[in-house]
Write an enzyme that holds these catalytic residues in place. Structure first.
Site: not given
Ligand code: PLP
Ligand code: COI
Length: 343
Positions: A82, A184, A220
């Site tokens: 990612r 991200k 989301e």
């Molecule tokens: N959506 C957003 C906008 C996020 O910042 C995050 C955090 O990482 C997620 C979703 C969840 O992603 P992940 O499960 O890979 O941490």
């Molecule tokens: C995560 O879940 O790792 C993120 O980066 C989300 C952040 C907004 C704390």
């Protein structure tokens, strides 16, 4: 190795400076690995691209102590991939997956004393970050980049652990159609700070963002994906090109389907359908799975109150959350390739 003397069970979600971080620098088309370093500060030119044009992206992941005392991370290759996507979209150099995973493992291993013991509810949050560190005044990508991985012991992201939270629908959009919602990038979070504080001032834990083109479909939240359980106990996953592909959500979906026998339906979800859902949850590395009891819509003044309520996590959410946590701490067997042992 002796653990640090911290009150593990009462940690918040914040930064504690640990002993080591891992660093690499990119210049002239090549990565130079500095490896583990101790200085938690970074010195940059005032003209560094990141300060002006926000050329930055990051990842979030966790390390866990297993019941038998090992330390593991969860699917770090997925975060590496990612970050590569984020870098391509932001004109940043792509870091090889192996280098990313090596950096994460070395950071965790070097800070093993900071990794919370099994059973405390706390985890070690890992933050890989890349910035355009080179001088850049005209609008163009930097010529030099810095990649770092650091970590911090953390407790739960939302106060109250697994107590249901209330969200509100943001009157602002998170991601433009064909924009950067699927990566991200730091800039996605900069623009969310104002709506986040608005939600907090109004007494809500987070925002729900709608699709920016029509404001009809649910996307989301500011820092996590959304999941729903419908009247037939199917797991409903909102689909959109501007949602960040959450590693946690993809893992929960797999757990729902293959461990719990749930039917998973990934599709566009209209905001108007939410009143018919039995359960709602948000999910991400930091939040794990947090049950949502209520969503307030400031545009109409209406509240959507999920039948699972504001006291207890719903039964399907509870089961998938607990199953994922048990996989992450190796209490039950993980699918092939999900667990990466550090030490
Ligand atoms: N959506 C957003 C906008 C996020 O910042 C995050 C955090 O990482 C997620 C979703 C969840 O992603 P992940 O499960 O890979 O941490
Ligand atoms: C995560 O879940 O790792 C993120 O980066 C989300 C952040 C907004 C704390």
């Amino acid at each position: 190795m002796e653990k640090k003397n911290l009150d593990w069970a009462n940690l918040g979600f914040g930064y504690t400076k640990t002993d080591y971080r891992w660093q690499a620098r990119w210049a002239n088309g090549e990565w130079t690995k500095d490896g583990l370093v101790t200085d938690g500060n970074v010195t940059l030119s005032e003209a560094a691209c990141v300060f002006h044009y926000s050329q930055s992206c990051f990842e979030g992941m966790k390390a866990y102590t297993t019941k038998d005392g090992h330390i593991v991370t969860f699917r770090p290759d997925q975060n590496a991939l990612r970050m590569q996507n984020s870098c391509r979209r932001l004109e940043m150099p792509v870091l090889p997956v192996d280098t990313f995973v090596e950096a994460v493992k070395e950071t965790v291993r070097a800070n093993a004393a900071w990794v919370p013991p099994f059973g405390t509810g706390a985890t070690f949050y890992i933050r890989p970050v890349m910035i355009g560190s080179g001088i850049q005044i005209g609008v163009a990508p930097a010529h030099e980049f810095l990649f770092r991985v650091f970590g911090s012991p953390v407790g739960s992201y939302f106060k109250g652990g697994v107590k249901p939270i209330a969200l509100q629908v943001s009157q602002y959009d998170r991601a433009a159609p064909r924009g950067t919602g699927h990566i991200k990038a730091g800039l996605n979070y900069a623009m969310s700070l104002y709506p986040t504080m608005e939600a907090h001032r109004a007494g809500y834990a987070e925002n729900v963002y709608l699709d920016p083109a029509t404001r009809t479909y649910v996307e989301e939240t500011g820092g996590a994906n959304l999941l729903f359980v419908d009247q037939d106990n199917n797991l409903i996953v909102p689909k959109s090109d501007s949602i960040l592909p959450s590693v946690t959500r993809r893992s929960l979906v797999y757990v729902g389907e293959h461990y719990l026998g749930l039917k998973v339906i990934e599709r566009q979800v209209k905001f108007s359908e939410l009143k018919d859902m039995k359960e709602c949850a948000l999910c991400g590395t930091a939040a794990v799975l947090a049950p949502v009891g209520k969503i307030h819509d400031p545009a109409t003044g209406n509240d959507i109150c999920f039948p699972s309520g504001m006291e207890e996590i719903g039964p399907v959410s509870k089961k998938i959350r607990e199953t994922l946590l048990a996989i992450q701490s190796c209490e039950i067997e993980a699918p092939e390739g999900w667990i990466c042992q550090v030490c």
